[in-house]
Design an enzyme around this catalytic site. Structure first.
Site, short mmCIF file in Angstrom:
data_model
loop_
_atom_site.label_atom_id
_atom_site.label_comp_id
_atom_site.label_asym_id
_atom_site.label_seq_id
_atom_site.Cartn_x
_atom_site.Cartn_y
_atom_site.Cartn_z
N SER A 179 18.04 -106.22 8.46
CA SER A 179 18.59 -105.00 7.88
C SER A 179 20.01 -104.86 8.39
O SER A 179 20.36 -105.48 9.41
CB SER A 179 17.75 -103.77 8.26
N ARG A 181 21.40 -102.52 9.96
CA ARG A 181 21.40 -101.94 11.31
C ARG A 181 20.03 -102.13 11.94
O ARG A 181 19.00 -102.07 11.25
CB ARG A 181 21.74 -100.45 11.26
N THR A 239 8.64 -106.59 -4.38
CA THR A 239 8.09 -105.35 -4.94
C THR A 239 9.13 -104.24 -4.89
O THR A 239 8.78 -103.07 -5.02
CB THR A 239 6.84 -104.90 -4.15
N ARG A 241 13.21 -104.26 -6.15
CA ARG A 241 13.99 -104.20 -7.38
C ARG A 241 14.26 -105.62 -7.86
O ARG A 241 14.61 -106.51 -7.07
CB ARG A 241 15.32 -103.46 -7.16
N GLU A 270 13.79 -105.02 -17.05
CA GLU A 270 12.39 -104.63 -17.20
C GLU A 270 12.18 -103.94 -18.55
O GLU A 270 12.95 -103.05 -18.90
CB GLU A 270 11.97 -103.67 -16.08
N HIS A 289 5.58 -104.09 -12.49
CA HIS A 289 6.12 -102.97 -11.70
C HIS A 289 5.00 -101.96 -11.41
O HIS A 289 5.15 -100.76 -11.61
CB HIS A 289 7.29 -102.30 -12.42
#
Length: 329
Positions: A179, A181, A239, A241, A270, A289
């Site tokens: 990540s 941070r 899962t 985007r 999509e 989705h």
């Protein structure tokens, strides 16, 4: 207190007018709610709207320009890539998600593990072969694997990523995360996850699962170059985007056997067009989705979104502001 005008934009793929009517009922005591399936469907309602609630339906610059009274856009979910944040900033419109509510976390985390297990155990090809009268065990056996002792790489340790990391402990997996941070120490202790750089994570992980937001910096986060860092036995799960992965590059890696399998719940666009290369790729498990649309989750999501709108109507600062007045810089 005067009643404000709320425009609920609920597209057909997430329930349309029926779901919108149920959501509108939760605000009926506080606001005049108009339900539409796209933001531009009712120009008069858009022009009068002071609040827009959007469930994955685009709210673009043209919509914001056509809504001079607009104060708040409330996203029904963690994501906000369907809202033009730059335009919202220009029009001084606040944009919020439900990220801190945790409403979607358990469901998406469960779905991620369903895809991980389906890939590791080759559930879909096993079922398809057996239903066709083909006892495929000899062919499948070299590809079957277990999760215990393997390394799970979590890209994005937000609420959903943390749920996934905690569930990995039940499978005796080691967990890495990347990540921008580092997470607080107590989060690392609860999840058992170790912070590392993205490329180190890709090289070390047996399973990579994506839980990052979509923005200019994360679009095609997994491109051809980064996919090439993965082990040939690795599994990729998304899962979050669709555009986080270059789908053509992923399909090519699957076709060439450079990665073992992929579990994909989100697409770009999509729904995916019939000719999408990913739809015909080998060793891929695809779902529409569906990760955050369990019966239980839909109720929690709607309630979280409505609660945030109520905060705004009461004059309080809403939660999870991502653009406009009150956004964290």
């Amino acid at each position: 207190m005067s009643r404000k005008n709320v425009l609920a934009v609920i597209p057909p793929q997430v329930g349309g007018r029926e779901a919108g009517s149920a959501l509108a009922g939760l605000l009926a005591d506080r606001a005049h709610v108009t339900v539409v399936e796209s933001a531009g469907e009712d120009p008069g309602a858009l022009a009068a709207a002071q609040v827009i609630i959007t469930a994955l339906s685009p709210v673009g610059a043209d919509h914001l320009r056509a809504a001079p009274l607009l104060e708040l856009v409330q996203c029904v979910g963690h994501g906000h890539d369907h809202v033009d944040l730059a335009a919202a900033e220009r029009h001084a419109v606040t944009v919020c998600t439900i990220a801190s509510s945790g409403a979607e976390g358990n469901s998406v985390a469960e779905h991620a593990f369903a895809l991980i297990l389906a890939c590791a155990k080759r559930i879909v090809p096993a079922h398809t072969a057996l239903a066709a009268g083909d006892w495929a065990l000899p062919r499948l056996r070299p590809h079957l694997t277990e999760l215990a002792g393997k390394t799970l790489g979590v890209v994005g340790l937000g609420h959903i990523g943390r749920d996934v990391a905690r569930k990995a402990a039940a499978f005796d997996m080691n967990v890495l995360y990347s990540s921008p941070r580092r997470a607080p120490r107590d989060v690392e202790e609860r999840t058992g996850a170790r912070w590392t750089g993205l490329e180190e994570l890709l090289r070390a992980s047996d399973v990579v699962t994506l839980h990052a937001p979509l923005n200019d910096g994360t679009r095609h986060l997994l491109d051809a170059r980064r996919l090439a860092l993965l082990k040939p036995t690795a599994v990729v799960v998304n899962t979050a985007r669709g555009p986080l992965i270059d789908q053509d590059a992923l399909a090519a890696a699957l076709e060439d056997g450079r990665i073992a399998a992929a579990g994909i719940d989100v697409f770009d666009p999509e729904p995916p067009p019939p000719g999408s290369r990913l739809l015909g790729a080998p060793n891929v498990v695809l779902t529409p989705h569906a990760g955050a649309v369990t019966r239980e989750t839909l109720v929690r999501i709607a309630l979280a979104a409505v609660e945030n709108v109520r905060r705004h109507l009461d004059g309080a600062e809403p939660h999870d502001v991502v653009a406009g007045p009150g956004a964290t810089r």
